[in-house]
Scaffold this motif. Sequence first.
Motif, PDB file in Angstrom:
ATOM      1  N   PHE A 123      25.259  12.769  -0.256  1.00 28.58           N
ATOM      2  CA  PHE A 123      24.176  12.359   0.701  1.00 28.58           C
ATOM      3  C   PHE A 123      23.413  13.362   1.266  1.00 28.58           C
ATOM      4  O   PHE A 123      24.010  14.267   1.526  1.00 28.58           O
ATOM      5  CB  PHE A 123      25.330  11.975   2.015  1.00 28.58           C
ATOM      6  CG  PHE A 123      26.574  10.863   1.368  1.00 28.58           C
ATOM      7  CD1 PHE A 123      26.774  10.777   0.069  1.00 28.58           C
ATOM      8  CD2 PHE A 123      26.735   9.872   2.452  1.00 28.58           C
ATOM      9  CE1 PHE A 123      27.896   9.407  -0.224  1.00 28.58           C
ATOM     10  CE2 PHE A 123      27.691   8.646   1.932  1.00 28.58           C
ATOM     11  CZ  PHE A 123      28.161   9.055   0.829  1.00 28.58           C
ATOM     12  N   GLY A 124      22.282  12.848   1.049  1.00 30.72           N
ATOM     13  CA  GLY A 124      21.188  13.403   1.756  1.00 30.72           C
ATOM     14  C   GLY A 124      20.666  12.008   2.861  1.00 30.72           C
ATOM     15  O   GLY A 124      20.424  11.000   3.147  1.00 30.72           O
ATOM     16  N   HIS A 125      20.096  12.760   3.890  1.00 30.43           N
ATOM     17  CA  HIS A 125      19.942  12.710   5.755  1.00 30.43           C
ATOM     18  C   HIS A 125      18.510  12.705   5.732  1.00 30.43           C
ATOM     19  O   HIS A 125      17.833  14.349   6.052  1.00 30.43           O
ATOM     20  CB  HIS A 125      21.048  13.554   6.403  1.00 30.43           C
ATOM     21  CG  HIS A 125      22.428  13.158   6.279  1.00 30.43           C
ATOM     22  ND1 HIS A 125      23.389  14.143   5.752  1.00 30.43           N
ATOM     23  CD2 HIS A 125      23.287  12.705   7.164  1.00 30.43           C
ATOM     24  CE1 HIS A 125      24.351  13.930   5.532  1.00 30.43           C
ATOM     25  NE2 HIS A 125      24.363  12.410   6.607  1.00 30.43           N
ATOM     26  N   LYS A 126      17.682  12.047   5.670  1.00 33.52           N
ATOM     27  CA  LYS A 126      16.732  12.045   5.849  1.00 33.52           C
ATOM     28  C   LYS A 126      15.860  11.505   7.071  1.00 33.52           C
ATOM     29  O   LYS A 126      16.292  10.873   7.583  1.00 33.52           O
ATOM     30  CB  LYS A 126      15.499  10.940   4.822  1.00 33.52           C
ATOM     31  CG  LYS A 126      14.518  11.499   5.138  1.00 33.52           C
ATOM     32  CD  LYS A 126      13.535  10.096   3.827  1.00 33.52           C
ATOM     33  CE  LYS A 126      11.940  10.227   3.701  1.00 33.52           C
ATOM     34  NZ  LYS A 126      11.678   9.209   2.522  1.00 33.52           N
ATOM     35  N   GLY A 127      14.982  12.883   7.865  1.00 33.18           N
ATOM     36  CA  GLY A 127      14.483  11.926   8.757  1.00 33.18           C
ATOM     37  C   GLY A 127      13.466  13.146   9.564  1.00 33.18           C
ATOM     38  O   GLY A 127      12.532  14.165   9.142  1.00 33.18           O
ATOM     39  N   LEU A 128      13.439  13.541  11.013  1.00 38.51           N
ATOM     40  CA  LEU A 128      12.335  14.596  12.138  1.00 38.51           C
ATOM     41  C   LEU A 128      13.555  15.684  12.700  1.00 38.51           C
ATOM     42  O   LEU A 128      14.318  14.855  13.436  1.00 38.51           O
ATOM     43  CB  LEU A 128      11.355  12.951  12.332  1.00 38.51           C
ATOM     44  CG  LEU A 128      10.467  14.274  12.683  1.00 38.51           C
ATOM     45  CD1 LEU A 128       9.353  14.706  12.416  1.00 38.51           C
ATOM     46  CD2 LEU A 128       9.565  13.282  13.418  1.00 38.51           C
ATOM     47  N   LEU A 129      12.831  15.848  12.893  1.00 38.33           N
ATOM     48  CA  LEU A 129      13.649  17.128  13.847  1.00 38.33           C
ATOM     49  C   LEU A 129      12.739  16.998  15.132  1.00 38.33           C
ATOM     50  O   LEU A 129      11.749  17.792  14.797  1.00 38.33           O
ATOM     51  CB  LEU A 129      13.835  18.700  13.149  1.00 38.33           C
ATOM     52  CG  LEU A 129      14.254  19.711  14.342  1.00 38.33           C
ATOM     53  CD1 LEU A 129      15.562  19.520  14.078  1.00 38.33           C
ATOM     54  CD2 LEU A 129      13.930  21.419  13.763  1.00 38.33           C
ATOM     55  N   ARG A 130      13.718  16.825  15.959  1.00 42.50           N
ATOM     56  CA  ARG A 130      12.437  16.656  16.806  1.00 42.50           C
ATOM     57  C   ARG A 130      12.149  17.989  18.092  1.00 42.50           C
ATOM     58  O   ARG A 130      11.082  17.887  18.307  1.00 42.50           O
ATOM     59  CB  ARG A 130      13.105  15.550  18.311  1.00 42.50           C
ATOM     60  CG  ARG A 130      13.333  13.605  17.067  1.00 42.50           C
ATOM     61  CD  ARG A 130      11.944  13.325  17.474  1.00 42.50           C
ATOM     62  NE  ARG A 130      11.774  11.671  17.356  1.00 42.50           N
ATOM     63  CZ  ARG A 130      10.714  11.745  16.744  1.00 42.50           C
ATOM     64  NH1 ARG A 130       9.222  12.759  17.114  1.00 42.50           N
ATOM     65  NH2 ARG A 130      10.322  10.600  16.381  1.00 42.50           N
ATOM     66  N   SER A 131      13.196  18.343  18.613  1.00 42.83           N
ATOM     67  CA  SER A 131      13.225  19.783  18.973  1.00 42.83           C
ATOM     68  C   SER A 131      14.241  20.756  18.509  1.00 42.83           C
ATOM     69  O   SER A 131      15.427  20.302  17.768  1.00 42.83           O
ATOM     70  CB  SER A 131      14.013  19.748  20.544  1.00 42.83           C
ATOM     71  OG  SER A 131      14.807  18.933  20.357  1.00 42.83           O
ATOM     72  N   GLY A 132      14.496  22.551  18.858  1.00 46.43           N
ATOM     73  CA  GLY A 132      15.370  23.446  18.503  1.00 46.43           C
ATOM     74  C   GLY A 132      14.479  23.884  16.908  1.00 46.43           C
ATOM     75  O   GLY A 132      13.515  23.119  16.206  1.00 46.43           O
ATOM     76  N   ARG A 133      15.512  24.044  16.402  1.00 43.55           N
ATOM     77  CA  ARG A 133      15.546  25.139  15.181  1.00 43.55           C
ATOM     78  C   ARG A 133      17.065  24.493  14.441  1.00 43.55           C
ATOM     79  O   ARG A 133      17.916  24.647  15.073  1.00 43.55           O
ATOM     80  CB  ARG A 133      14.853  26.008  14.912  1.00 43.55           C
ATOM     81  CG  ARG A 133      14.750  26.615  13.857  1.00 43.55           C
ATOM     82  CD  ARG A 133      14.443  28.485  14.554  1.00 43.55           C
ATOM     83  NE  ARG A 133      14.700  29.260  12.891  1.00 43.55           N
ATOM     84  CZ  ARG A 133      14.483  30.176  12.559  1.00 43.55           C
ATOM     85  NH1 ARG A 133      15.779  30.773  12.904  1.00 43.55           N
ATOM     86  NH2 ARG A 133      14.170  30.764  11.297  1.00 43.55           N
ATOM     87  N   LEU A 134      16.801  24.309  12.959  1.00 40.79           N
ATOM     88  CA  LEU A 134      18.140  24.176  11.904  1.00 40.79           C
ATOM     89  C   LEU A 134      17.570  24.448  10.680  1.00 40.79           C
ATOM     90  O   LEU A 134      16.772  24.846  10.321  1.00 40.79           O
ATOM     91  CB  LEU A 134      18.131  22.254  11.980  1.00 40.79           C
ATOM     92  CG  LEU A 134      19.319  22.170  11.199  1.00 40.79           C
ATOM     93  CD1 LEU A 134      20.258  21.970  12.609  1.00 40.79           C
ATOM     94  CD2 LEU A 134      18.947  20.307  10.543  1.00 40.79           C
ATOM     95  N   VAL A 135      19.112  25.179  10.418  1.00 40.42           N
ATOM     96  CA  VAL A 135      19.069  26.350   9.598  1.00 40.42           C
ATOM     97  C   VAL A 135      20.059  26.384   8.882  1.00 40.42           C
ATOM     98  O   VAL A 135      20.773  25.005   9.175  1.00 40.42           O
ATOM     99  CB  VAL A 135      19.339  27.750  10.142  1.00 40.42           C
ATOM    100  CG1 VAL A 135      19.031  28.882   8.742  1.00 40.42           C
ATOM    101  CG2 VAL A 135      17.852  28.180  11.382  1.00 40.42           C
ATOM    102  N   ALA A 136      20.228  26.021   7.565  1.00 40.91           N
ATOM    103  CA  ALA A 136      21.142  26.301   6.497  1.00 40.91           C
ATOM    104  C   ALA A 136      22.290  26.931   6.592  1.00 40.91           C
ATOM    105  O   ALA A 136      22.061  28.222   6.763  1.00 40.91           O
ATOM    106  CB  ALA A 136      20.608  26.453   4.690  1.00 40.91           C
TER     107      ALA A 136
END
Length: 659
Positions: free
Chosen positions: A314-327
């Motif tokens: 499953f692919g979750h498509k979207g936008l990072l609003r704040s902070g940082r997201l790391v694999a």
Amino acid sequence: MQYNRDANGTLHSLPKPSVDTGMGLERIAAVMQHVRSNYEIDLFQDLIKAAARVTQTTDLTNNSLKVIADHIRACAFLVVDGVIPGNEGRGYVLRRIIRRAIRHGYRLEQKQPFFHLLVEDLANVMGSAYPELVAAKNQVSAVLKQEEERFAETLENGMQVLEAALQTQPKILAGETVFRLYDTFGFPVDLTADIARERGISIDQAGFESAMEDQRERARAAGKFTMQEGIQYHGSATEFHGYQHLQQEAHVLAIYQRGTPVEFIQPDEEAVIVLDRTPFYAESGGQVGDRGQILAGNGTFVVVDTQKIQANVFGHKGLLRSGRLVAGDTVLAQVNPVIRANTANNHSATHLLHAALRQVLGKHVTQKGSLVDANRLRFDFSHHTAVQLDELRAIENLVNEQIRHNHAVETQQLKYDDAIKKGAMALFGEKYGDEVRVVAMGGFSTELCGGTHVSQSGNIGLFKIVSESGVAAGIRRIEAVTGQGAMEYVQQNEIHLFKVAETLKASPSEVTQKLSQILDHVKQTERELTALKTKLALLQSTELGEAQVREVKGTKVLAFALDGASVKILRETLDRFKQQLKSCIVVLATTEANKVTLIAGVTDDLTAKVKAGELINFVAQQVGGKGGGRADMAQAGGTLPEKLPGALSSVTDWVGQKL
């Protein structure tokens, strides 16, 4: 579907519907009546005679009559079994058989719809053994007639193309030609092959298949999800937990930006996130993907769509609003509960709608497509004609009745064969695994479905149909709303009704009566206005006519324009002049919205020398038009009103030359 050919080369269709097609009966009759062929038994002889009657053929030995007689039986029982002509599966087989029968009628010079007329004859000869045929004969006839009319539109043009190709391709018919006939004119390949075979010509099957594959590739390319383009994922699958939970702790397996894997994303960057487990439903089976958010330790990723990158990824498509997201991050995936609930309402209502359609319209109804989101549901289904208003009300009432019953919505994982034995509805053409998910609502609806649903049918609240329309031949579409959306729709309609009532100075219950009165008054006013215009035009024409009459070689000639006159008034004025003047030639004209209307009349004593059709065409050409008609009366139009005065003034010279 299997086919056999007899000694005459006739192709016999051997469908395998749940309804017996009567072949056992025929074989018992190849024995009881002591004849050698099915075509010699009374049953087929009656059908052959009926086929001869509707095609106006006198030669009962004509092989095309045998084909038509054979095909009406096969087609009728397929329709009784719920099959509708289509482009796939049994629907396509049915379409091919119908069109082959129509083509044989065409060979017999019958170019009007005839095939459906044989249903009554078939019911007469087989109805006692198959009462279901008698019960469904009107529906069968309607389905066949619609397919005949649809194919008739292209048959003649297609035959012209095929005949021309057969003249220039004397040995092998090119695959591109076969494909064009199939794609543009709806000629099944075996129909084209039959016609070619009759001329001793074969078809380029490989070339046709190549053209078909090119078309499939174009369709696949156009239908790919945008988010899938360029994403090459080779990691672990995603575990779906969305049936049980709306939030789930998970790990980020991969992050993609514009199809490229990245290690992390920063605020305001778009991406596709792959998780090892998720409560988000990925778009499938007509249900759109879930929306919500993914929370990391110091960031929020807003999910606007969920799609399948692969069958189990499953692919979750979207936008990072704040902070940082790391694999590799541990995250909390949260589905938007309101959107999910509304979507579930609509999906469960779709199942109830499907069952209700089959109860009200008949068992031939099957799903042909659907779209379910939080705002509405859209359901495409097989049916040969528009659903009538009383049928829509019955369907709507039946669905709402099941909602009020508040059935528990039960789901089970079963072996496919076991699910079908339990009465689950499977969609024809869909691919199912060995194990399937069965969704049941009381004893009313049981379907194979992987989507998300309400826990009780009462949760749907209210079901309201908002539109019914046709999307293709034999395919209808219903759009509806549920729950709060249905309530808002009803309330909005009430607001419109109250506004109309206020404008009409009437109560809502009196609106229909008030509108009828207003419309009647408008019609009466229009009639009075037309009568006044007629009187005015007659007065005007009398004055103008007296001034415009010219003598050309002893013949009275009139040519002038009447302002604001209708075609009806022009005709009445023309007739009046012919009656009054006894012997005359008249051209009248009027203009409206930059269009010219012309009418010409010649009394019978002058038509040997002056033809109204020739005269009107002469005038019309000068005002950018053309026309024609009888020798005594003709009508035409034009688009250059500014040239009308000159055109009318040229009439006397033209008449003089003719006289």
